[in-house]
Design a protein around this motif. Structure first.
Motif, PDB file in Angstrom:
ATOM      1  N   TYR A 100       0.854  -1.197   0.000  1.00 10.02           N
ATOM      2  CA  TYR A 100       0.000   0.000   0.000  1.00 10.02           C
ATOM      3  C   TYR A 100       0.886   1.242   0.000  1.00 10.02           C
ATOM      4  CZ  TYR A 100       1.020   1.276   4.844  1.00 10.02           C
ATOM      5  OH  TYR A 100       1.655   1.682   5.991  1.00 10.02           O
ATOM      6  N   PRO A 101       0.433   2.389  -0.499  1.00 14.12           N
ATOM      7  CA  PRO A 101      -0.760   2.497  -1.347  1.00 14.12           C
ATOM      8  C   PRO A 101      -0.504   1.859  -2.703  1.00 14.12           C
ATOM      9  CG  PRO A 101       0.434   4.561  -1.360  1.00 14.12           C
ATOM     10  CD  PRO A 101       1.137   3.675  -0.371  1.00 14.12           C
ATOM     11  N   ASN A 102      -1.552   1.481  -3.342  1.00  9.67           N
ATOM     12  CA  ASN A 102      -1.453   0.834  -4.647  1.00  9.67           C
ATOM     13  C   ASN A 102      -2.658   1.261  -5.479  1.00  9.67           C
ATOM     14  OD1 ASN A 102      -0.717  -0.804  -6.755  1.00  9.67           O
ATOM     15  ND2 ASN A 102      -1.129  -2.740  -5.708  1.00  9.67           N
ATOM     16  N   ALA A 156       5.935   3.336  -1.449  1.00 12.50           N
ATOM     17  CA  ALA A 156       4.913   2.400  -0.993  1.00 12.50           C
ATOM     18  C   ALA A 156       5.509   1.597   0.156  1.00 12.50           C
ATOM     19  CB  ALA A 156       4.448   1.489  -2.122  1.00 12.50           C
ATOM     20  N   THR A 157       4.702   0.735   0.736  1.00 15.22           N
ATOM     21  CA  THR A 157       5.153  -0.100   1.849  1.00 15.22           C
ATOM     22  C   THR A 157       4.671  -1.527   1.631  1.00 15.22           C
ATOM     23  OG1 THR A 157       5.060   1.756   3.393  1.00 15.22           O
ATOM     24  CG2 THR A 157       5.106  -0.454   4.345  1.00 15.22           C
ATOM     25  N   ALA A 158       5.575  -2.476   1.821  1.00 16.37           N
ATOM     26  CA  ALA A 158       5.219  -3.895   1.744  1.00 16.37           C
ATOM     27  C   ALA A 158       5.054  -4.433   3.158  1.00 16.37           C
ATOM     28  CB  ALA A 158       6.292  -4.679   1.008  1.00 16.37           C
ATOM     29  N   ARG A 201       7.470  -4.440   7.914  1.00 18.82           N
ATOM     30  CA  ARG A 201       7.116  -3.293   7.074  1.00 18.82           C
ATOM     31  C   ARG A 201       8.371  -2.877   6.325  1.00 18.82           C
ATOM     32  NH1 ARG A 201       2.625  -0.195   8.801  1.00 18.82           N
ATOM     33  NH2 ARG A 201       3.701   1.660   8.019  1.00 18.82           N
ATOM     34  N   VAL A 202       8.335  -2.985   4.999  1.00 14.02           N
ATOM     35  CA  VAL A 202       9.503  -2.650   4.187  1.00 14.02           C
ATOM     36  C   VAL A 202       9.137  -1.506   3.251  1.00 14.02           C
ATOM     37  CG1 VAL A 202      11.172  -3.470   2.489  1.00 14.02           C
ATOM     38  CG2 VAL A 202      10.349  -5.017   4.279  1.00 14.02           C
ATOM     39  N   PRO A 203       9.816  -0.361   3.352  1.00 13.95           N
ATOM     40  CA  PRO A 203       9.531   0.748   2.428  1.00 13.95           C
ATOM     41  C   PRO A 203       9.980   0.408   1.011  1.00 13.95           C
ATOM     42  CG  PRO A 203      11.416   1.262   3.814  1.00 13.95           C
ATOM     43  CD  PRO A 203      10.856  -0.019   4.335  1.00 13.95           C
ATOM     44  N   LEU A 204       9.159   0.784   0.045  1.00 13.92           N
ATOM     45  CA  LEU A 204       9.447   0.529  -1.368  1.00 13.92           C
ATOM     46  C   LEU A 204       9.595   1.862  -2.089  1.00 13.92           C
ATOM     47  CD1 LEU A 204       6.759  -2.240  -2.094  1.00 13.92           C
ATOM     48  CD2 LEU A 204       9.075  -2.540  -1.188  1.00 13.92           C
ATOM     49  N   ASP A 205      10.812   2.199  -2.446  1.00 11.80           N
ATOM     50  CA  ASP A 205      11.071   3.431  -3.184  1.00 11.80           C
ATOM     51  C   ASP A 205      10.854   3.157  -4.672  1.00 11.80           C
ATOM     52  OD1 ASP A 205      11.929   5.782  -4.276  1.00 11.80           O
ATOM     53  OD2 ASP A 205      13.942   5.723  -3.404  1.00 11.80           O
ATOM     54  N   VAL A 206       9.835   3.766  -5.260  1.00  7.85           N
ATOM     55  CA  VAL A 206       9.545   3.557  -6.684  1.00  7.85           C
ATOM     56  C   VAL A 206       9.832   4.812  -7.499  1.00  7.85           C
ATOM     57  CG1 VAL A 206       7.854   1.753  -6.226  1.00  7.85           C
ATOM     58  CG2 VAL A 206       7.101   4.133  -6.361  1.00  7.85           C
ATOM     59  N   VAL A 231       7.914 -11.380  -2.960  1.00  5.67           N
ATOM     60  CA  VAL A 231       8.620 -11.638  -1.709  1.00  5.67           C
ATOM     61  C   VAL A 231       8.845 -13.139  -1.599  1.00  5.67           C
ATOM     62  CG1 VAL A 231       6.470 -11.757  -0.355  1.00  5.67           C
ATOM     63  CG2 VAL A 231       8.653 -11.310   0.794  1.00  5.67           C
ATOM     64  N   ARG A 232      10.059 -13.505  -1.218  1.00  6.85           N
ATOM     65  CA  ARG A 232      10.410 -14.911  -1.029  1.00  6.85           C
ATOM     66  C   ARG A 232      11.064 -15.070   0.331  1.00  6.85           C
ATOM     67  NH1 ARG A 232      13.710 -17.324  -5.890  1.00  6.85           N
ATOM     68  NH2 ARG A 232      12.865 -19.236  -4.996  1.00  6.85           N
ATOM     69  N   GLU A 233      10.638 -16.097   1.048  1.00  7.93           N
ATOM     70  CA  GLU A 233      11.253 -16.424   2.333  1.00  7.93           C
ATOM     71  C   GLU A 233      11.301 -17.941   2.444  1.00  7.93           C
ATOM     72  OE1 GLU A 233      10.999 -15.290   7.054  1.00  7.93           O
ATOM     73  OE2 GLU A 233       9.135 -15.554   5.943  1.00  7.93           O
ATOM     74  N   GLY A 234      12.511 -18.483   2.442  1.00  8.94           N
ATOM     75  CA  GLY A 234      12.638 -19.931   2.444  1.00  8.94           C
ATOM     76  C   GLY A 234      12.006 -20.517   1.197  1.00  8.94           C
ATOM     77  N   SER A 235      11.120 -21.491   1.369  1.00  4.96           N
ATOM     78  CA  SER A 235      10.421 -22.104   0.236  1.00  4.96           C
ATOM     79  C   SER A 235       9.107 -21.411  -0.089  1.00  4.96           C
ATOM     80  CB  SER A 235      10.146 -23.582   0.538  1.00  4.96           C
ATOM     81  OG  SER A 235       9.302 -23.709   1.674  1.00  4.96           O
ATOM     82  N   ARG A 236       8.769 -20.343   0.642  1.00  4.47           N
ATOM     83  CA  ARG A 236       7.509 -19.636   0.424  1.00  4.47           C
ATOM     84  C   ARG A 236       7.730 -18.433  -0.486  1.00  4.47           C
ATOM     85  NH1 ARG A 236       8.455 -20.916   5.278  1.00  4.47           N
ATOM     86  NH2 ARG A 236       9.261 -18.863   5.823  1.00  4.47           N
ATOM     87  N   SER A 237       6.716 -18.096  -1.264  1.00  2.00           N
ATOM     88  CA  SER A 237       6.808 -16.921  -2.127  1.00  2.00           C
ATOM     89  C   SER A 237       5.417 -16.419  -2.457  1.00  2.00           C
ATOM     90  CB  SER A 237       7.572 -17.239  -3.419  1.00  2.00           C
ATOM     91  OG  SER A 237       6.922 -18.257  -4.147  1.00  2.00           O
ATOM     92  N   SER A 238       5.318 -15.108  -2.650  1.00  2.00           N
ATOM     93  CA  SER A 238       4.061 -14.470  -3.038  1.00  2.00           C
ATOM     94  C   SER A 238       4.373 -13.307  -3.963  1.00  2.00           C
ATOM     95  CB  SER A 238       3.285 -13.961  -1.816  1.00  2.00           C
ATOM     96  OG  SER A 238       2.797 -15.026  -1.028  1.00  2.00           O
ATOM     97  N   ALA A 239       3.400 -12.965  -4.805  1.00  2.00           N
ATOM     98  CA  ALA A 239       3.570 -11.860  -5.748  1.00  2.00           C
ATOM     99  C   ALA A 239       2.292 -11.044  -5.807  1.00  2.00           C
ATOM    100  CB  ALA A 239       3.935 -12.384  -7.129  1.00  2.00           C
ATOM    101  N   LEU A 240       2.458  -9.743  -5.990  1.00  2.00           N
ATOM    102  CA  LEU A 240       1.328  -8.831  -6.131  1.00  2.00           C
ATOM    103  C   LEU A 240       1.599  -7.867  -7.280  1.00  2.00           C
ATOM    104  CD1 LEU A 240       0.578  -7.812  -2.424  1.00  2.00           C
ATOM    105  CD2 LEU A 240      -0.866  -9.229  -3.893  1.00  2.00           C
TER     106      LEU A 240
END
Length: 260
Positions: free
Chosen positions: A182-184, A190-192, A228-233, A245-254
């Motif tokens: 967000y915001p998106n 933005a912030t993840a 909370r990770v700031p995203l400079d775009v 975002v990937r952590e270990g064997s997990r991953s997600s995309a937006l």
């Protein structure tokens, strides 16, 4: 046939198709006329037509995002033709990774061919084929790095042959809990948000061609719990991007829309 087997639900994960005839120590090209014709060109045409038909079948069956393909051979060819208008076994060869989720990039620079190359000279290898294999096994099949090291005897450099945006939907990949941005649409910043389980995290932004345009977290452990990770775009062209975002064997995309 392979496309129908995949669409039909067969549990086989890897299929191998074969086309022979490439071991052209002679008559690779015609003795007169264009070197873009002849036996080798005909075989390459069959490869191109076969891949094109296969991808058409996958799209028709609605499973194009579930399949990655690659070409391989046990050896390449040398730089210069021999006296029989063929080429002998060489040290390196091109390898094609194809499919809707393949990263549409050329990995490595164009090879530098010496002007005075002889029949025994080879194209220098740039990417070890085991790097491609282990990268696909890790990203597409979700094989843990420790298992790959054991199977291949060592670790090999990673090659991003698969779109990073595809990894969240790779079979067997669990999602990263609570992932949102967000915001998106985002303007400048933005912030993840996501829940970390205390493993190494990678958080990146990719464009529509699967190219990584920003890396916000590069394999760091952020601790356990909400993150909370700031995203400079800033500086990015207004467009649609994918935040992964990937952590270990997990991953997600937006999907993230960057506006001006």
């Amino acid at each position: 046939m392979v496309a129908q087997l995949v669409a039909g639900g067969l549990s086989t994960r890897i299929y191998v198709c074969q086309l022979g005839g490439f071991d052209l120590h002679s008559s690779q090209v015609p003795t007169t006329g264009s070197t873009t014709t002849g036996a080798h060109a005909t075989l390459l045409g069959k490869i191109a037509d076969g891949i094109n038909a296969f991808q058409d079948d996958l799209r028709r069956l609605g499973i194009q995002d579930r399949v990655i393909g690659l070409t391989f051979s046990e050896f390449g060819r040398r730089i210069k033709a021999n006296s029989g208008y063929g080429t002998d076994h060489g040290a390196a060869a091109p390898l094609l990774v194809f499919g809707a989720q393949a990263n549409p990039l050329v990995h490595g620079p164009n090879p530098q061919l010496p002007a005075n190359a002889g029949v025994n000279d080879n194209v220098a290898m740039q990417v070890d084929f085991r790097s491609v294999y282990t990268s696909i096994l890790k990203d597409w099949f979700q094989v843990p790095q420790a298992t790959l090291n054991q199977l291949f005897g060592q670790a090999f450099p990673y090659v991003p042959v698969i779109k990073q945006t595809a990894l969240a939907t790779t079979p067997g990949a669990a999602p990263v809990a609570g992932f949102s941005v967000y915001p998106n649409p985002a303007v400048g910043q933005a912030t993840a948000l996501f829940e970390s389980q205390g493993e190494a995290v990678q958080l990146s932004l990719f464009d529509g061609l699967g190219r990584e345009v920003r890396r916000y977290v590069a394999g760091r452990t952020l601790g356990t719990g909400p993150q909370r990770v700031p995203l400079d775009v800033r500086g990015l062209a207004p467009s649609t991007y994918h935040c992964v975002v990937r952590e270990g064997s997990r991953s997600s995309a937006l999907v993230v829309v960057v506006s001006d």
